[in-house]
Design an enzyme around this catalytic site. Structure first.
Site, PDB file in Angstrom:
ATOM      1  N   CYS A   1       0.797  -1.234   0.000  1.00 58.83           N
ATOM      2  CA  CYS A   1       0.000   0.000   0.000  1.00 58.83           C
ATOM      3  C   CYS A   1       0.827   1.280   0.000  1.00 58.83           C
ATOM      4  CB  CYS A   1      -0.922   0.014   1.219  1.00 58.83           C
ATOM      5  SG  CYS A   1      -2.034  -1.396   1.338  1.00 58.83           S
TER       6      CYS A   1
ATOM      7  N   HIS B   1      -2.511   6.720   4.520  1.00 59.60           N
ATOM      8  CA  HIS B   1      -1.400   5.785   4.726  1.00 59.60           C
ATOM      9  C   HIS B   1      -0.060   6.325   4.217  1.00 59.60           C
ATOM     10  CE1 HIS B   1      -0.461   1.192   5.211  1.00 59.60           C
ATOM     11  NE2 HIS B   1       0.017   1.935   6.193  1.00 59.60           N
TER      12      HIS B   1
END
Length: 584
Positions: free
Chosen positions: A78, A139
């Site tokens: 990610c 993130h």
């Protein structure tokens, strides 16, 4: 002259009487909606061959736009993949990589994050007059030196508005326990602490000034009570549920911990509201789904609706959210003025399962999955782009493209230009999408696992072949498996990888599943390909400048950096569900 003056006057009258006509000034700067799903496998969508999961809204987007069948993520995890998407650069250039086991930001208590000297496409578009919003998963870090500095907040990277989850979904996030009792007593506990603290301070001052005669032991006991209460409260919330599973609106925490199953619906409403507020345009909306990452929080409306358990249910719920965003674009009469892009950050997570129940995605015919930087299953992702009236409907492109291409493509359609003081690895897709050229501008694409180069893709300018050279591949466990089930994620280096000398070679046009390596005996061009790619790697490495590795050097957990919606450690709030708490 009189006729000319009359014509000009009539033209102005038409504009004034027909306000829709005046919107044409925005045609050169389209609204932009980018949708990125988390951990979605390319084989999970109907338009990419799945006939067992219903994805009618995404399939509609494919029919109305261009489908990229050879679309590649710059990383198979990610954090680095999203950093490359935002900047148009391999994550190793920004330091969003690791030479250790952890390859994503592991907690909101880590000071790691996207360096401020990196330029995102949001920053480019903001300078072009765009209103910019990020809704969903971030993130890319949050705090650096204190829990309140928010040095890596999306506002520092060109976004005007943010609502979403600054971290990522993890197993403790769902199903979350009932917090009604905790929310009810939170303010009372804090009030109790305040009263005891005021009493202790008053008694101490009175004792020192000889106005009261109380034993020091009582005052110390009151102070000890405050510390013990804080310690036990903090200890009871050691679970990541309370410290990492939270939602923010702009700079404020709205839920700590979050109600994961309702978060997606709230995010869709936020997205529609943003588009409505900025319908005059131009705007940039980046919608990054929490779906379809474990633990797969799904509303009861969709549980049990698919043939593939909770994962399939979650995919179908995600598709319905895509539909609501597309419907809003239509309802606001923005379809012909809006470029829409849909993708996943990397391949599906094969190792994610409970018993025999699969909780990760399906990567179709491609080998490998999330965490595997070389095998196609980890980096081949769906790519769909619609711009009605500007791009052909139903077109399918088999040329290699990359998530990094979105950066220069948005620069081109917005009238901006890419930075000239750094290497931009993405390429403008518009000539390819519009049919002005037939070949991708990518001759080589480099596939990193953390800080380690695992594979290289070569698409010669004078050939239809797409060669793939593997220097390193993960060791699947247990023996005979097709993924790394014992470690949950495949490793990038060390004993759990195989170093290939000579390298493995595949022609993806003939063997997209990478099932049979080519050799000197089976491929006449073997030596030429291996040497050409080796030379390209040498040149590529010359362009990599040493920078601090965010995901190894700064990727540690500090409780003092964890965000808190109250006075630490009394961190508990919910302003979304009708139970509102006042920040102390």
């Amino acid at each position: 002259m009189k006729l000319r003056s009359l014509f000009v006057a009539l033209s102005w009258m038409c504009v004034l009487l027909n306000p829709c006509q005046s919107q044409e000034v925005h045609d050169d700067k389209p609204n932009i909606v980018l949708m990125m799903v988390d951990d979605l496998g390319i084989g999970d969508l109907g338009c990419f061959g799945n006939d067992t999961i219903r994805t009618p809204n995404i399939d509609r987007l494919a029919r109305e736009g261009v489908q990229l069948n050879h679309h590649i993520a710059a990383a198979s995890m990610c954090t680095p993949s999203r950093a490359a998407f935002l900047t148009g650069r391999y994550p190793i250039r920004s330091g969003m990589v690791s030479n250790a086991v952890d390859r994503v930001i592991i907690t909101l208590g880590a000071p790691a994050g996207l360096p401020h000297n990196e330029t995102t496409f949001a920053a480019l578009l903001k300078k072009q007059g765009y209103s910019t919003a990020l809704i969903g998963k971030w993130h890319q870090g949050l705090n650096c030196q204190s829990r309140y500095d928010q040095c890596h907040h999306p506002y520092h990277y060109g976004f005007d508005y943010y609502y979403g989850m600054p971290f990522t979904l993890i197993d403790p996030c769902w199903p979350d326990p009932s917090r009604d009792t905790e929310l009810a007593i939170r303010s009372k506990i804090w009030l109790c602490v305040q009263l005891v603290a005021v009493a202790a301070l008053t008694f101490a001052l009175g004792k020192l000034s000889r106005l009261v005669s109380l034993p020091w032991s009582l005052i110390f006991c009151m102070i000890l009570f405050i510390f013990l209460l804080g310690y036990f409260w903090f200890s009871s919330y050691k679970s990541p549920l309370y410290w990492d599973c939270l939602l923010m609106r702009e700079h404020d925490i709205t839920e700590q911990p979050m109600k994961a199953e309702r978060a997606g619906s709230i995010m869709v409403k936020e997205a529609i509201s943003f588009m409505e507020r900025n319908r005059e345009g131009p705007f940039l909306l980046v919608f990054t789904f929490l779906h379809v990452h474990v633990p797969l929080p799904t509303t009861t409306e969709f549980i049990g609706t698919s043939k593939h358990g909770l994962y399939g249910d979650n995919v179908q719920e995600m598709d319905s959210m895509v539909g609501k965003i597309l419907d809003a674009i239509d309802n606001f009469h923005l379809k012909n003025r809006t470029l829409v892009y849909f993708t996943s950050d990397h391949g599906g997570h094969l190792e994610s399962r409970v018993g025999h129940s699969q909780r990760g995605g399906w990567n179709g015919i491609y080998r490998g999955g999330k965490g595997m930087a070389g095998w196609e299953g980890g980096i081949r992702v769906p790519g769909l782009i619609r711009w009605s009236g500007r791009l052909p409907a139903g077109k399918v492109i088999e040329e290699p493209t990359s998530l990094m291409d979105i950066f220069p493509t948005l620069a081109a359609v917005s009238g901006s230009s890419v930075p000239q003081d750094r290497v931009i690895d993405g390429r403008n897709l518009m000539p390819l999408l519009q049919g002005e050229v037939q070949r991708s501008e990518h001759e080589f694409l480099y596939h990193y696992c953390g800080a380690f180069l695992h594979a290289v893709r070569w698409h010669p300018k004078d050939s239809d072949a797409v060669w793939k050279v593997h220097y390193v591949t993960p060791v699947f466990q247990p023996p005979g498996a097709h993924a790394c089930f014992e470690t949950l994620f495949c490793r990038c280096s060390g004993k759990l990888v195989t170093y290939h000398d000579p390298p493995l070679l595949f022609d993806l046009t003939r063997d997209p599943s990478e099932s049979t390596p080519l050799t000197q005996d089976t491929e006449p061009l073997y030596d030429v390909v291996i040497q050409t790619v080796a030379n390209a790697v040498k040149e590529h490495r010359k362009s990599i400048l040493p920078v601090q590795q965010q995901l190894s050097e700064l990727n540690y957990d500090s409780p003092w950096l964890k965000p808190c919606c109250g006075v630490f450690p009394f961190c508990l709030c919910d302003t979304e569900g009708g139970t509102s708490t006042v920040r102390a």
